[in-house]
Design a protein around this motif. Sequence first.
Motif, mmCIF file in Angstrom:
data_model
loop_
_atom_site.group_PDB
_atom_site.id
_atom_site.type_symbol
_atom_site.label_atom_id
_atom_site.label_comp_id
_atom_site.label_asym_id
_atom_site.label_seq_id
_atom_site.Cartn_x
_atom_site.Cartn_y
_atom_site.Cartn_z
ATOM 1 N N ARG A 52 41.620 -2.901 51.418
ATOM 2 C CA ARG A 52 40.349 -2.371 51.689
ATOM 3 C C ARG A 52 39.566 -3.563 52.239
ATOM 4 O O ARG A 52 38.739 -3.099 53.354
ATOM 5 N N THR A 104 37.724 -2.735 55.883
ATOM 6 C CA THR A 104 36.079 -2.753 55.964
ATOM 7 C C THR A 104 35.380 -4.047 56.941
ATOM 8 O O THR A 104 34.375 -3.978 57.089
ATOM 9 N N HIS A 105 36.508 -4.905 57.442
ATOM 10 C CA HIS A 105 35.892 -5.667 57.897
ATOM 11 C C HIS A 105 36.798 -5.701 59.429
ATOM 12 O O HIS A 105 36.776 -6.984 59.900
ATOM 13 N N SER A 116 29.403 7.140 56.086
ATOM 14 C CA SER A 116 30.387 6.009 56.030
ATOM 15 C C SER A 116 29.875 5.012 54.925
ATOM 16 O O SER A 116 30.450 3.677 54.523
ATOM 17 N N GLU A 149 32.719 4.553 51.790
ATOM 18 C CA GLU A 149 34.175 3.948 52.012
ATOM 19 C C GLU A 149 33.855 2.565 53.206
ATOM 20 O O GLU A 149 34.849 1.618 53.123
ATOM 21 N N ARG A 150 32.824 2.599 54.216
ATOM 22 C CA ARG A 150 32.482 1.519 55.062
ATOM 23 C C ARG A 150 33.716 1.080 55.772
ATOM 24 O O ARG A 150 33.765 -0.218 56.084
ATOM 25 N N MET A 151 34.623 1.745 56.095
ATOM 26 C CA MET A 151 35.849 1.599 57.086
ATOM 27 C C MET A 151 35.251 1.276 58.515
ATOM 28 O O MET A 151 34.688 2.376 58.975
ATOM 29 N N ARG A 152 35.660 0.269 59.097
ATOM 30 C CA ARG A 152 35.313 0.092 60.527
ATOM 31 C C ARG A 152 36.620 0.212 61.321
ATOM 32 O O ARG A 152 36.846 -0.146 62.580
#
Length: 608
Positions: free
Chosen positions: A117, A121-122, A455, A458-461
Motif C-alpha cells: 500500500r 500511494t507514493h 481518491s 485509497e490515494r493510489m497514484r
Amino acid sequence: MSTSAGSVGGWRVYRCRMAQQAASDDGAGPPAERADLPDPPGDRADPPVERADPPQPPTVGVTGSGPVGMSANPSTALEHVWHSGGLRTLRRASLRAGAKALSGAYSLYKIHPALWRLTATHYSPRMGELARLHAWMTCQMANLHVPAYQRHLDEHEFTFRWWDLDAFPTTSKDSYVRRHGEADRCWHGRLRTRGTIVDESSGSSGTPFNWVRGRDELADIHRNVAGFTSLAHRGQGPLFVINAYSMGAWATGTNTGIAMAKIAMVKNTGPDLAKIVDTLEHFGPGFTYLVTAYPPFLKDLRDVLDARGFDWSAYRLHGLVGGEAMTEGLRDYCEQRFASVRSGYGASDLTIGIGGETDLTVWLRKQLLADEELREAVLGPGEARTPMIFQYNPLETYLELSPDDELICTLTSTKVLAPKLRYNIGDEARLLPYDELQRIVGGRAEWAQGAAAASARERMRLPMLFVYGRADATISFMGANIYPQDIENGLYADEGAAASIAAFTLALEDCGPDAGAGATGIHQQPVVHVELREDHDLDETARRRLAASCRDGIIDYLTRVSRDFAQSLEESERSADLRVRLHEPGTGPFADAGGRIKRVYLHPGGTS
C-alpha cells in the motif's frame, strides 16, 4: 533508454517501434561460450543440455543458439580490450547483478500488504523509468538464457542495443507460444517441476492453452493480489472472502483463494449459488463479505438472494469480478444490493493481477458516460466506446502499446518460470499516467473536486490502464460498430427485465425472406439472443413484453452513446431493426454452453 510517445486528447501514448535498430554490441562471444555464463538471479546452475539420440524428457528443451545480435568485429586496440573475455564476463555479471538487485528491491514492498500500500500511494514517474529499465534487463537476460527466445530473436534479425527496449521484437501466442514448447520457453530450457502449477486458459480466444507457473512466481502473484485487495477494503472489519470462481484448471479460482487467505478468511465455494447462500446464513452478518466471481454470476447471486427474501440491510457484501468486461449498467444493478462492485484485470497468459478498479477509476468511468467534454478530453474526439479503467503497477507488469494500440506486457520479475517478454495480449488499450489524469481533471473545478473525493480513501497514484477489449469483439451494421458491452447496458436498463435474463449472445444473421433458402448475407440484421433464467415464469404475453423492453433499452442506449449509431438512425430506419430472441435455458445458441462460467458474447449466427 528510448521511448516513443505521442499525445492525443490528453493521452500520453507510449508506442513500440518494430523497426530494426542500428548494430551495437555488448561484447558477446560466440555461441560455444554460452556454457560458461552464470545463471539468472534466483536459479541454481544446471548442467549444459546434451543433445542425444533418445528424445529428451519433457522438462528439457532444445538447446538454444546462444545470445543473438551481439557479435562484434573489433578493429582498434581499445575495441579489442572492450570485447575481451574478461570484460565480457564482467558486463554480463553486472547485468545479472542489476536485474537481481531490482527484483530484490521490488520484493521488499511485497513482504507485507502494508508495504504494498505504501508503494502504491507514493508511486512516481521515476519508478516507471526504473520499471522500463528492468523490462529491458529481463529481455536481455532471456536473450542469454531462454532457448525459445533466442530463436525468436534470431528469426526477427534482432540487433542488440543498450537500454533500448524497443529493439526487442514483441511476442504473442501465434508468433511465440504456439511455436515453442514449455521447456524451451523456460530459463536454460528447463521446466522445473517441484512447486510448479499448470493453469489452463478458458479458451475465450479459441483453443485452450496451458501455462506453467513456478513456486516463487505464484508467491509474487498472491502477494500482489492480497496487497491490492487489502488497500481497497482496509478498515472495514473482519473480511470473509467467498471465492465463487471456478476451481478447475483455470488460473483465477485457485490463485484467488490462496491470495485472499493472506488477508482474510476464505471459503472456496466455486460457482455454486446454494453453497454461497448457506455460507452467508451460517456465518451471519458479523463479517464484511467479499464475493469473487465472474460478472454475470454476481448478478445471479443478487437475483437468488432477492428471491429468498435475504436481509441485505443486515449484511455488508462487496463484489470483486474478473474474467470479462463489466458494464456500468450491470454494476449499478448489483450495487443496489452490494456495497461496492469492483473489477480486476488479468490474463491467463500472464498473471491474474495486472490491474484493478479503484474508487477513482470507477468515478472516472461513470463521468465519461455522463460528461461529453470530459470524455473527449480523456479519450479523444469521436470515441464512442467506454473502456474498462484500471490502475496498475509498472514495477510488476511493464505495459506498452503497439502501433495498433494493442497491449504489450513484460513481467519484470526474474522469478517468472517462463518469462513473458513484450507479450502482445491482443486487447486494445491505452495508457494514461496518473499525473496526466490530474492535469486533465484540473481543467475544471468540478472535475478536480470529483477526482479528489473519489481518491481520498485509497490515494493510489498508480498509472491508468484503459481496456477496450479484444479487437474482434464487435459487429458492424449500417456503418456503426455494436459492442457486447453496449448490448449489456441496454439489457439492464430495465431492472424488472434484467431479473429474468441469464445470458445473452450477439450475432449478425440472415433475417430476410430468403433466409434459410441458401441465400446468405443479403438481408443481415443484428440479433441479440437472450437466455432466460431456469426459474422464470413468463407466459407468451410476458415474453413479448420482455423482448420489446430489451430491444427498446438497447436502441436507447446505443443512440445515446454511439454517434455512429445515432447518425445511422437518421440515415436509415433499418438501423433500428435490431431483433431480440428469447430462448429457454440451454437451448438455441446456448445449447452447447456446457456449464461455461464465462459467457461467449459473439455467436457465429444462423440460429433462430
